[in-house]
Design a protein around this motif. Structure first.
Motif, PDB file in Angstrom:
ATOM      1  N   LYS A 208       0.840  -1.191   0.000  1.00  0.00           N
ATOM      2  CA  LYS A 208       0.000   0.000   0.000  1.00  0.00           C
ATOM      3  C   LYS A 208       0.877   1.243   0.000  1.00  0.00           C
ATOM      4  O   LYS A 208       2.000   1.214   0.500  1.00  0.00           O
TER       5      LYS A 208
ATOM      6  N   PHE B 129      -2.850   4.575   5.674  1.00  0.00           N
ATOM      7  CA  PHE B 129      -3.080   3.862   4.417  1.00  0.00           C
ATOM      8  C   PHE B 129      -4.399   3.112   4.535  1.00  0.00           C
ATOM      9  O   PHE B 129      -4.878   2.837   5.634  1.00  0.00           O
TER      10      PHE B 129
ATOM     11  N   ALA C 187       1.235   4.793   1.658  1.00  0.00           N
ATOM     12  CA  ALA C 187       0.759   5.593   2.788  1.00  0.00           C
ATOM     13  C   ALA C 187       0.788   7.065   2.391  1.00  0.00           C
ATOM     14  O   ALA C 187       1.594   7.480   1.564  1.00  0.00           O
TER      15      ALA C 187
ATOM     16  N   THR D 285      -6.832   0.001   4.418  1.00  0.00           N
ATOM     17  CA  THR D 285      -6.712  -1.427   4.702  1.00  0.00           C
ATOM     18  C   THR D 285      -7.819  -2.225   4.020  1.00  0.00           C
ATOM     19  O   THR D 285      -8.017  -3.389   4.313  1.00  0.00           O
TER      20      THR D 285
ATOM     21  N   ALA E 267       3.421  -0.883   3.889  1.00  0.00           N
ATOM     22  CA  ALA E 267       3.013   0.454   3.445  1.00  0.00           C
ATOM     23  C   ALA E 267       4.260   1.289   3.187  1.00  0.00           C
ATOM     24  O   ALA E 267       5.164   1.330   4.020  1.00  0.00           O
TER      25      ALA E 267
END
Length: 100
Positions: free
Chosen positions: A15, A28, A17, A30, A52
């Motif tokens: 991911k 970030f 952030a 989820t 992240a």
């Protein structure tokens, strides 16, 4: 993505952030939201951890999926202006270190 630490394999979701709503935090998502149906998909049972990346600090954070509640996860990268510690989640324990 799969990560191997030499002892076990981990299923990862990578991911990006971004700066959080509160100063000194990053966050970030989820969960994923389908652009057409709007359906939310959570990752519990599909992965063991999120990794992240925060472009502003160029840091990576290893966050076990079991620690994530809701659709976002926030980490504090700088102390709160009011010095509040209780109820905050410091980023340092999650930060990945470079191994050479």
């Amino acid at each position: 993505m799969i990560a191997d630490d030499g002892e076990r394999l981990y299923r990862l979701q990578i991911k990006t952030a971004r700066d959080g709503r509160m100063a000194g935090t990053i966050q970030f998502n989820t969960a994923s939201i389908h652009p057409i149906s709007g359906r939310t998909t959570r990752y519990h049972g599909q992965i063991e951890t999120f990794v992240a990346y925060h472009p502003g600090t160029q840091d990576f954070f290893w966050v076990p999926v079991d620690e994530c509640q809701g659709d976002r996860f926030a980490l504090r990268i700088a102390p709160a202006k009011n010095n509040q510690v209780h109820g905050t989640r410091p980023a340092e324990p999650y930060r990945l270190r470079t191994v050479t």
